[in-house]
Design a protein around this motif. Structure first.
Motif, mmCIF file in Angstrom:
data_model
loop_
_atom_site.group_PDB
_atom_site.id
_atom_site.type_symbol
_atom_site.label_atom_id
_atom_site.label_comp_id
_atom_site.label_asym_id
_atom_site.label_seq_id
_atom_site.Cartn_x
_atom_site.Cartn_y
_atom_site.Cartn_z
ATOM 1 N N ASP A 33 -87.745 119.633 3.911
ATOM 2 C CA ASP A 33 -86.957 120.093 5.061
ATOM 3 C C ASP A 33 -87.695 119.810 6.362
ATOM 4 O O ASP A 33 -87.094 119.376 7.356
ATOM 5 C CB ASP A 33 -86.670 121.591 4.939
ATOM 6 C CG ASP A 33 -85.761 121.914 3.768
ATOM 7 O OD1 ASP A 33 -84.993 121.024 3.367
ATOM 8 O OD2 ASP A 33 -85.833 123.049 3.258
ATOM 9 N N TYR A 36 -87.535 116.175 7.094
ATOM 10 C CA TYR A 36 -86.189 115.843 7.562
ATOM 11 C C TYR A 36 -86.032 116.179 9.042
ATOM 12 O O TYR A 36 -85.491 115.386 9.824
ATOM 13 C CB TYR A 36 -85.168 116.601 6.724
ATOM 14 C CG TYR A 36 -83.731 116.410 7.168
ATOM 15 C CD1 TYR A 36 -83.004 115.304 6.751
ATOM 16 C CD2 TYR A 36 -83.106 117.336 7.998
ATOM 17 C CE1 TYR A 36 -81.690 115.119 7.152
ATOM 18 C CE2 TYR A 36 -81.799 117.164 8.406
ATOM 19 C CZ TYR A 36 -81.094 116.054 7.979
ATOM 20 O OH TYR A 36 -79.801 115.871 8.386
ATOM 21 N N GLN A 37 -86.500 117.355 9.438
ATOM 22 C CA GLN A 37 -86.387 117.765 10.840
ATOM 23 C C GLN A 37 -87.174 116.848 11.761
ATOM 24 O O GLN A 37 -86.750 116.557 12.879
ATOM 25 C CB GLN A 37 -86.864 119.218 10.999
ATOM 26 C CG GLN A 37 -85.960 120.247 10.344
ATOM 27 C CD GLN A 37 -84.523 120.170 10.846
ATOM 28 O OE1 GLN A 37 -84.277 119.932 12.034
ATOM 29 N NE2 GLN A 37 -83.570 120.359 9.941
ATOM 30 N N ARG A 40 -85.053 113.287 11.487
ATOM 31 C CA ARG A 40 -83.600 113.222 11.427
ATOM 32 C C ARG A 40 -83.004 112.363 12.548
ATOM 33 O O ARG A 40 -82.144 111.516 12.297
ATOM 34 C CB ARG A 40 -83.000 114.631 11.497
ATOM 35 C CG ARG A 40 -81.481 114.606 11.382
ATOM 36 C CD ARG A 40 -80.849 115.960 11.605
ATOM 37 N NE ARG A 40 -79.410 115.900 11.403
ATOM 38 C CZ ARG A 40 -78.540 115.422 12.292
ATOM 39 N NH1 ARG A 40 -78.985 114.961 13.458
ATOM 40 N NH2 ARG A 40 -77.249 115.398 12.019
ATOM 41 N N LEU A 61 -78.795 109.560 4.912
ATOM 42 C CA LEU A 61 -79.963 110.406 5.139
ATOM 43 C C LEU A 61 -80.210 111.318 3.938
ATOM 44 O O LEU A 61 -81.354 111.506 3.509
ATOM 45 C CB LEU A 61 -79.769 111.250 6.405
ATOM 46 C CG LEU A 61 -80.494 110.725 7.645
ATOM 47 C CD1 LEU A 61 -79.951 109.352 8.036
ATOM 48 C CD2 LEU A 61 -80.348 111.694 8.812
ATOM 49 N N GLN A 62 -79.141 111.875 3.402
ATOM 50 C CA GLN A 62 -79.292 112.740 2.232
ATOM 51 C C GLN A 62 -79.897 111.963 1.068
ATOM 52 O O GLN A 62 -80.814 112.440 0.388
ATOM 53 C CB GLN A 62 -77.943 113.322 1.827
ATOM 54 C CG GLN A 62 -78.022 114.235 0.614
ATOM 55 C CD GLN A 62 -76.673 114.837 0.256
ATOM 56 O OE1 GLN A 62 -75.722 114.747 1.012
ATOM 57 N NE2 GLN A 62 -76.589 115.448 -0.907
ATOM 58 N N PHE A 65 -83.752 111.320 1.661
ATOM 59 C CA PHE A 65 -84.671 112.441 1.498
ATOM 60 C C PHE A 65 -84.651 112.998 0.072
ATOM 61 O O PHE A 65 -85.647 113.568 -0.377
ATOM 62 C CB PHE A 65 -84.390 113.517 2.552
ATOM 63 C CG PHE A 65 -84.909 113.113 3.910
ATOM 64 C CD1 PHE A 65 -86.237 113.321 4.241
ATOM 65 C CD2 PHE A 65 -84.086 112.487 4.819
ATOM 66 C CE1 PHE A 65 -86.731 112.927 5.465
ATOM 67 C CE2 PHE A 65 -84.570 112.074 6.055
ATOM 68 C CZ PHE A 65 -85.899 112.294 6.379
#
Length: 204
Positions: A33, A36-37, A40, A61-62, A65
């Motif tokens: 997470d 990702y942040q 992103r 993107l999903q 990751f």
């Protein structure tokens, strides 16, 4: 598509990226997470530029990751930074998504075209082109009068050559829903055209 450029990052940023990747490798879900942040915005911008679609870009993107979570060891520090590795993954998956979408659109367009060309007729006189044209126009009109989901399922299954399971996979629809759409669509076509079309849903 051009080279994938990575955003400028300081040595501190690079060290933090590596630490996050080490945490991912240790099974820390929160690290994914955090990663990702951090990435992103540039990752989404790249995927959006390749795909031209926000929803597809988010899907890419999903996928990226999830892939990082499953195999963080795929990163090779000798070949570049975490940032360049992630953006390269985004670029590759976005290009793959473009190819899949184009392939799906071509198959769908070809299936609809074949539906009109191969429309059943009630005449045995193959030289009666006027009658064939009239029937083709009636089938085209009846097909386009169907709700889009029913039309899609029928064209893919009957004239695209796909099984019901393949139609379900291509359209992201539950198999039971595909069967219902095909059955309902065939009944509507039969009622509209008055032909001997089967009302049992056809392909398996």
């Amino acid at each position: 598509m051009g080279l994938v450029s990575r955003p400028p990052r300081s040595a501190e940023d690079s060290a933090a990226d590596l630490e996050l990747l080490r945490r991912v490798a240790a099974g820390d879900r929160g690290a994914v997470d955090d990663l990702y942040q951090r990435f992103r915005r540039p990752a989404f911008a790249l995927a959006r530029r390749v795909l031209g679609d926000d929803v597809l870009a988010e899907d890419v993107l999903q996928d990226v990751f999830v892939a990082v979570w499953r195999d963080p060891s795929a990163f090779d520090g000798a070949r570049g930074s975490v940032a360049s590795w992630l953006l390269t993954l985004v670029h590759h998956k976005a290009v793959d998504a473009v190819r899949r979408e184009e392939s799906h659109r071509r198959r769908h367009a070809r299936a609809e075209e074949e539906l009109v060309l191969a429309a059943p007729t009630q005449t045995t006189d193959v030289e009666d082109t006027a009658w064939e044209r009239l029937v083709a126009e009636r089938v085209r009109g009846a097909l386009h009068a169907l709700p889009a989901p029913q039309r899609e399922a029928l064209t893919l299954a009957y004239y695209g050559g796909y099984t019901q399971r393949e139609v379900a996979a291509l359209t992201g629809t539950p198999l039971g829903t595909v069967k219902t759409r095909m059955l309902t669509g065939m009944r509507r076509l039969k009622d509209t055209l008055g032909t001997g079309l089967p009302a049992d849903g056809g392909a398996r």
